[in-house]
Design an enzyme around this catalytic site. Structure first.
Site, short mmCIF file in Angstrom:
data_model
loop_
_atom_site.label_atom_id
_atom_site.label_comp_id
_atom_site.label_asym_id
_atom_site.label_seq_id
_atom_site.Cartn_x
_atom_site.Cartn_y
_atom_site.Cartn_z
N HIS A 91 -0.19 1.49 -4.10
CA HIS A 91 0.02 1.66 -2.65
C HIS A 91 0.17 3.14 -2.34
O HIS A 91 0.38 3.95 -3.24
CB HIS A 91 1.27 0.92 -2.19
CG HIS A 91 2.54 1.48 -2.79
ND1 HIS A 91 2.91 1.23 -4.09
CD2 HIS A 91 3.48 2.31 -2.29
CE1 HIS A 91 4.03 1.87 -4.35
NE2 HIS A 91 4.40 2.55 -3.29
N HIS A 100 -0.17 5.34 -5.81
CA HIS A 100 0.65 5.27 -7.01
C HIS A 100 1.05 3.82 -7.28
O HIS A 100 0.96 2.97 -6.41
CB HIS A 100 1.86 6.19 -6.89
CG HIS A 100 2.71 5.97 -5.68
ND1 HIS A 100 2.34 6.37 -4.41
CD2 HIS A 100 3.92 5.37 -5.52
CE1 HIS A 100 3.27 6.04 -3.55
NE2 HIS A 100 4.25 5.41 -4.19
N LYS A 112 16.28 3.66 -1.34
CA LYS A 112 16.02 2.35 -1.94
C LYS A 112 16.21 2.46 -3.45
O LYS A 112 15.69 3.39 -4.06
CB LYS A 112 14.57 1.97 -1.61
CG LYS A 112 14.15 0.60 -2.02
CD LYS A 112 12.74 0.30 -1.51
CE LYS A 112 11.68 0.92 -2.39
NZ LYS A 112 10.30 0.53 -2.02
N ASP A 153 2.63 5.54 0.29
CA ASP A 153 3.85 5.35 1.07
C ASP A 153 3.54 5.61 2.54
O ASP A 153 2.82 6.55 2.88
CB ASP A 153 4.96 6.28 0.57
CG ASP A 153 5.41 5.93 -0.85
OD1 ASP A 153 5.14 4.79 -1.30
OD2 ASP A 153 6.02 6.78 -1.51
C1 OGA Z 1 8.15 3.05 -3.79
C2 OGA Z 1 7.68 3.53 -5.11
C3 OGA Z 1 8.16 4.07 -7.39
C4 OGA Z 1 9.21 3.86 -8.40
O1 OGA Z 1 9.29 2.57 -3.74
O2 OGA Z 1 7.39 3.16 -2.83
O3 OGA Z 1 6.55 3.93 -5.22
O4 OGA Z 1 9.17 4.58 -9.40
N1 OGA Z 1 8.53 3.52 -6.14
O5 OGA Z 1 10.07 2.98 -8.23
NI NI Z 2 5.71 4.25 -3.28
#
Ligand code: OGA
Ligand code: NI
Length: 196
Positions: free
Chosen positions: A65, A122, A46, A67
């Site tokens: 959240h 985080h 992502k 993961d």
């Molecule tokens: C996530 C996430 C952190 C970021 O996509 O679950 O915590 O630095 N991303 O984009």
């Molecule tokens: Ni995350």
């Protein structure tokens, strides 16, 4: 991107083997669990963009959240910060660092390890200056995989067992619960999937 993903997939394999060893599990245990149910594990990527925000105190970049999945590997911006992790009730910066991958373990590793590897809370703070980019790749169980605490870790009188026992469930069911409760406390998620 294809080449990058292939390398990260290998890295996930190495991380899982190190965790097997740390937990005293047979080599390949975690990977096998994630590939159970007659379907291969899911490897996703992502790309996130956090644009500069004129009023960062009024919004979240990304709400706190944990993961849901297995091993998450984050290639984060090496200039613009914002990522924070909760430790002992305090938020700490995960500073931008060149040529590094931030490894995060998800809820499934917490369950399999019977709480020895906690999925960390985080969040990403919005910033007034600079565009932040991150690329998150996640090695997750297949939707049909059964996830439960490793029996070896429960018999040893695991840390999590007394606090609360982790349930056994099919990962796809967990994701249905997570979709509704991602930003809420973890325990009710485990309770909800137990009841399914
Ligand atoms: C996530 C996430 C952190 C970021 O996509 O679950 O915590 O630095 N991303 O984009
Ligand atoms: Ni995350």
């Amino acid at each position: 991107m294809a080449e990058y993903r292939a390398e990260l997939r290998k890295l996930a394999g190495q991380v899982m083997e190190v965790m097997d060893e740390n937990l005293g599990l047979p080599k390949g245990y975690i990977k096998n669990a994630f590939n159970s149910g007659g379907e291969e594990a899911f490897f996703g990527t992502k790309v996130n963009h956090y644009p500069p925000c004129p009023k960062p105190e009024m919004v979240n970049g990304l709400r706190a959240h944990t993961d849901a999945g297995g091993v998450i590997m984050l290639f984060q911006d090496d200039v613009v910060g914002g990522l924070e992790v909760l430790k002992d009730g305090e938020w700490f910066d995960v500073q931008p660092m060149r040529n590094s991958i931030v490894i995060n373990t998800g809820d499934q590793v917490e369950v399999l390890s019977n709480g020895r590897y906690k999925s960390a809370w985080h969040r990403v703070q919005a910033k007034p200056d600079g565009n932040r980019m991150s690329i998150a790749s996640f090695y997750n169980p297949s939707m049909k995989a059964t996830i439960a605490p490793a029996p070896q870790l429960v018999e040893n009188g695991g840390v999590g067992v007394e606090a609360f026992g982790y349930p056994e469930f099919v990962f796809g069911d967990y994701m249905s619960v997570y979709a509704e409760q991602k930003f809420d406390p973890k325990e009710p998620r485990f309770q909800a999937v137990r009841a399914m």
